[in-house]
Design a protein around this motif. Structure first.
Motif, PDB file in Angstrom:
ATOM      1  N   ASN A  28       0.839  -1.199   0.000  1.00 39.67           N
ATOM      2  CA  ASN A  28       0.000   0.000   0.000  1.00 39.67           C
ATOM      3  C   ASN A  28       0.878   1.255   0.000  1.00 39.67           C
ATOM      4  O   ASN A  28       1.763   1.388   0.842  1.00 39.67           O
ATOM      5  CB  ASN A  28      -0.896  -0.053   1.247  1.00 39.67           C
ATOM      6  N   ASP A  47      -5.523  -3.457  -5.884  1.00 40.22           N
ATOM      7  CA  ASP A  47      -5.482  -2.365  -6.854  1.00 40.22           C
ATOM      8  C   ASP A  47      -6.862  -1.704  -6.959  1.00 40.22           C
ATOM      9  O   ASP A  47      -7.494  -1.729  -8.017  1.00 40.22           O
ATOM     10  CB  ASP A  47      -5.027  -2.902  -8.224  1.00 40.22           C
ATOM     11  N   ASN A  71      -7.661   1.281  -7.235  1.00 37.24           N
ATOM     12  CA  ASN A  71      -7.703   2.375  -8.219  1.00 37.24           C
ATOM     13  C   ASN A  71      -8.281   1.903  -9.545  1.00 37.24           C
ATOM     14  O   ASN A  71      -8.965   2.653 -10.231  1.00 37.24           O
ATOM     15  CB  ASN A  71      -6.297   2.932  -8.450  1.00 37.24           C
ATOM     16  N   TYR A  72      -7.970   0.648  -9.899  1.00 34.94           N
ATOM     17  CA  TYR A  72      -8.437   0.129 -11.186  1.00 34.94           C
ATOM     18  C   TYR A  72      -9.968   0.048 -11.194  1.00 34.94           C
ATOM     19  O   TYR A  72     -10.618   0.489 -12.138  1.00 34.94           O
ATOM     20  CB  TYR A  72      -7.822  -1.245 -11.453  1.00 34.94           C
ATOM     21  N   LEU A  89     -12.000   1.658  -9.300  1.00 29.11           N
ATOM     22  CA  LEU A  89     -12.545   3.019  -9.231  1.00 29.11           C
ATOM     23  C   LEU A  89     -12.556   3.664 -10.615  1.00 29.11           C
ATOM     24  O   LEU A  89     -13.525   4.318 -11.004  1.00 29.11           O
ATOM     25  CB  LEU A  89     -11.708   3.861  -8.252  1.00 29.11           C
ATOM     26  N   SER A  90     -11.478   3.436 -11.368  1.00 34.89           N
ATOM     27  CA  SER A  90     -11.401   4.039 -12.705  1.00 34.89           C
ATOM     28  C   SER A  90     -12.458   3.455 -13.635  1.00 34.89           C
ATOM     29  O   SER A  90     -12.977   4.140 -14.510  1.00 34.89           O
ATOM     30  CB  SER A  90     -10.008   3.823 -13.307  1.00 34.89           C
ATOM     31  N   ASP A 123     -15.773   5.241 -12.721  1.00 36.01           N
ATOM     32  CA  ASP A 123     -15.706   6.678 -12.497  1.00 36.01           C
ATOM     33  C   ASP A 123     -16.745   7.388 -13.362  1.00 36.01           C
ATOM     34  O   ASP A 123     -16.691   7.335 -14.586  1.00 36.01           O
ATOM     35  CB  ASP A 123     -14.298   7.175 -12.843  1.00 36.01           C
ATOM     36  N   ASN A 137     -16.948  11.577  -8.331  1.00 29.19           N
ATOM     37  CA  ASN A 137     -16.349  11.118  -7.077  1.00 29.19           C
ATOM     38  C   ASN A 137     -15.669  12.289  -6.365  1.00 29.19           C
ATOM     39  O   ASN A 137     -14.599  12.718  -6.774  1.00 29.19           O
ATOM     40  CB  ASN A 137     -15.305  10.022  -7.336  1.00 29.19           C
ATOM     41  N   GLU A 152     -11.784  10.522  -3.617  1.00 32.46           N
ATOM     42  CA  GLU A 152     -11.354   9.204  -4.094  1.00 32.46           C
ATOM     43  C   GLU A 152     -10.875   8.317  -2.957  1.00 32.46           C
ATOM     44  O   GLU A 152     -11.061   7.107  -2.985  1.00 32.46           O
ATOM     45  CB  GLU A 152     -10.238   9.376  -5.138  1.00 32.46           C
ATOM     46  N   TYR A 153     -10.264   8.916  -1.931  1.00 33.82           N
ATOM     47  CA  TYR A 153      -9.702   8.116  -0.839  1.00 33.82           C
ATOM     48  C   TYR A 153     -10.802   7.304  -0.146  1.00 33.82           C
ATOM     49  O   TYR A 153     -10.618   6.114   0.148  1.00 33.82           O
ATOM     50  CB  TYR A 153      -8.977   9.016   0.163  1.00 33.82           C
ATOM     51  N   LEU A 204     -11.689   4.448  -2.263  1.00 35.86           N
ATOM     52  CA  LEU A 204     -10.646   3.413  -2.250  1.00 35.86           C
ATOM     53  C   LEU A 204     -10.713   2.574  -0.970  1.00 35.86           C
ATOM     54  O   LEU A 204     -10.525   1.353  -1.009  1.00 35.86           O
ATOM     55  CB  LEU A 204      -9.257   4.059  -2.381  1.00 35.86           C
ATOM     56  N   THR A 212     -11.435  -1.406  -0.994  1.00 35.51           N
ATOM     57  CA  THR A 212     -10.509  -2.341  -0.342  1.00 35.51           C
ATOM     58  C   THR A 212     -11.263  -3.240   0.638  1.00 35.51           C
ATOM     59  O   THR A 212     -11.030  -4.448   0.708  1.00 35.51           O
ATOM     60  CB  THR A 212      -9.398  -1.570   0.393  1.00 35.51           C
TER      61      THR A 212
END
Lengths: 141, 269
Positions: free
Chosen positions: A29, B30, B32-33, B35-36, B39, B43, B46-47, B50, B54
């Protein structure tokens, strides 16, 4: 389900698994990896550094799962795994010791050295308690 | 595998395993993937997204661990009592993000997973899902500590659902590192749906007896959650500012209770 009947071994393997999972995720991370880097001297990691830290994180997670497999097998089935892990953790402990002795910045944080040492001792204990230490099975008479 | 010679069951379980493992690895390692892929340009934080993705990833990895366990020990009704209602709820939950983003991959794969599990359950001969045999005693175990912890789990999940019904924004508003938005609220709704699935399987086990498959699922999820919490603490120099005390207590109790239940009962399975 757990085939290893030695309570001390089970406790050590579970603790090492959890520590390995924590380290694995820490390296994987981004924010945790950055915090780890800052703690051991604050060196600039960069994208290439994160790439390799993630790879190490994956290895840590795999080893955590390996320990769980070791719990589910008899000590005799795990002899090679124990020996490999003792070798691995011994080398990583030596490396941590070397870095601590030679790098002025890293001496402010002894946690990596202590953690590596404890994991090495943990595997030594597990291996010894399994009664498969090379030499102990050899009759010299 | 799964203590059966029926290839259709094995194929269906393999499909389910591949889907949950793929999503578990993607979401946990991952986020981010994912989320993308969803999207919609709306948003705000983003945190927060994420963090929730997770968390959803670790639930997928827990499901994958359950399938691995059943691969060795045989299919388990309690797992189906958990995952089939959960998949129905999550398909409903996934419709809104799919409509917003135009990406129906998640809905499609969840539906395939549900279909595969329904086929595996039908062919396994478990019979009518509402014909639930009664164990000799509550939870099917005589160990008082295990019973107490299982009751605690049932009460905890029920309280979680009640908190959401009374105050839907409670989780996000009381957690410093999460930021409220419509998308974040949707994830909090998803977490509540997961709690409903856990209540269903816990009630099932209350009647039929403890399921080691579900203990393994819970242990994997709660260990990963605890590891995430430890890393959050380490990364923030062990300062608890920005955390949520109720969430922290829940994560700790989940982890230690799962460990205790596992080690007190593993030799019986």
């Amino acid at each position: 389900m757990i085939k290893n009947n030695d309570t001390i071994t089970v406790i050590i393997l579970v603790l090492i698994s959890i520590v390995a999972l924590i380290y694995g995720w820490m390296f994987f991370n981004g924010p945790s990896a950055e915090a780890f880097s800052n703690r051991i001297g604050g060196a600039e990691v960069g994208e290439a550094g994160y790439f390799w830290m993630r790879l190490i994180g994956v290895i840590y997670i795999a080893l955590a799962i390996g320990n769980v497999y070791a719990l589910l097998a008899t000590p005799q089935e795990c002899a090679v795994y124990y020996r490999a892990m003792i070798t691995l953790t011994f080398f990583t402990f030596l490396r941590a010791l070397w870095i601590t002795m030679t790098n002025d910045e890293s001496t402010t944080n002894l946690m990596p050295l202590i953690a590596q040492g404890l994991v090495w001792l943990g595997f030594l204990t597990v291996y010894t308690r399994s009664g498969q230490r090379i030499g102990t099975n050899i009759t010299w008479a | 595998m799964f203590k059966t010679d029926d290839k259709i069951i094995e194929i269906c379980m393999a499909i389910s395993f591949l889907i949950v493992t793929m999503y578990g690895v993607m979401m946990f390692f991952d986020p981010n993937y994912i989320l993308s892929r969803y999207d919609s340009g709306t948003n705000p934080d983003e945190y927060t997204m994420l963090v929730f993705i997770t968390w959803f990833g670790m639930f997928n990895l827990g499901a994958a661990a359950g399938i691995i366990y059943m691969g060795y020990k045989g299919l388990d009704r309690a797992y189906f009592a958990y995952v089939i209602p959960l998949l129905v709820l999550l398909i409903y939950w996934n419709l809104s993000p799919a409509e917003q983003s135009g990406n129906y991959t998640g809905v499609t794969l969840l539906s395939i997973n549900l279909l595969a599990l329904l086929i595996a359950r039908y062919r396994s001969g478990f019979g009518n899902p509402f014909n639930i045999p009664k164990a000799d005693q509550m939870w099917g175990v005589s160990d008082g500590i295990t019973k107490g912890l299982l009751w605690l789990a049932l009460i905890g999940q029920s309280v979680n659902v009640l908190i959401y019904i009374v105050d839907p924004g409670n989780l996000i508003n009381n957690t410093g590192f999460l930021e409220m938005s419509a998308n974040a609220q949707h994830f909090a709704f998803g977490m509540m749906l997961i709690s409903i699935a856990w209540i269903i399987t816990l009630l099932f086990q209350l009647r039929t007896g403890l399921s080691m498959t579900m203990v393994v699922v819970a242990l994997v999820i709660s260990t990963l959650w605890w590891v995430l919490a430890m890393n959050f603490l380490i990364a923030n120099n062990f300062e608890t500012e920005g955390g949520n005390m109720l969430l922290a207590v829940t994560i700790n109790i989940n982890f230690f209770a799962s460990l205790i239940i596992f080690f007190r009962n593993q030799s019986n399975f």
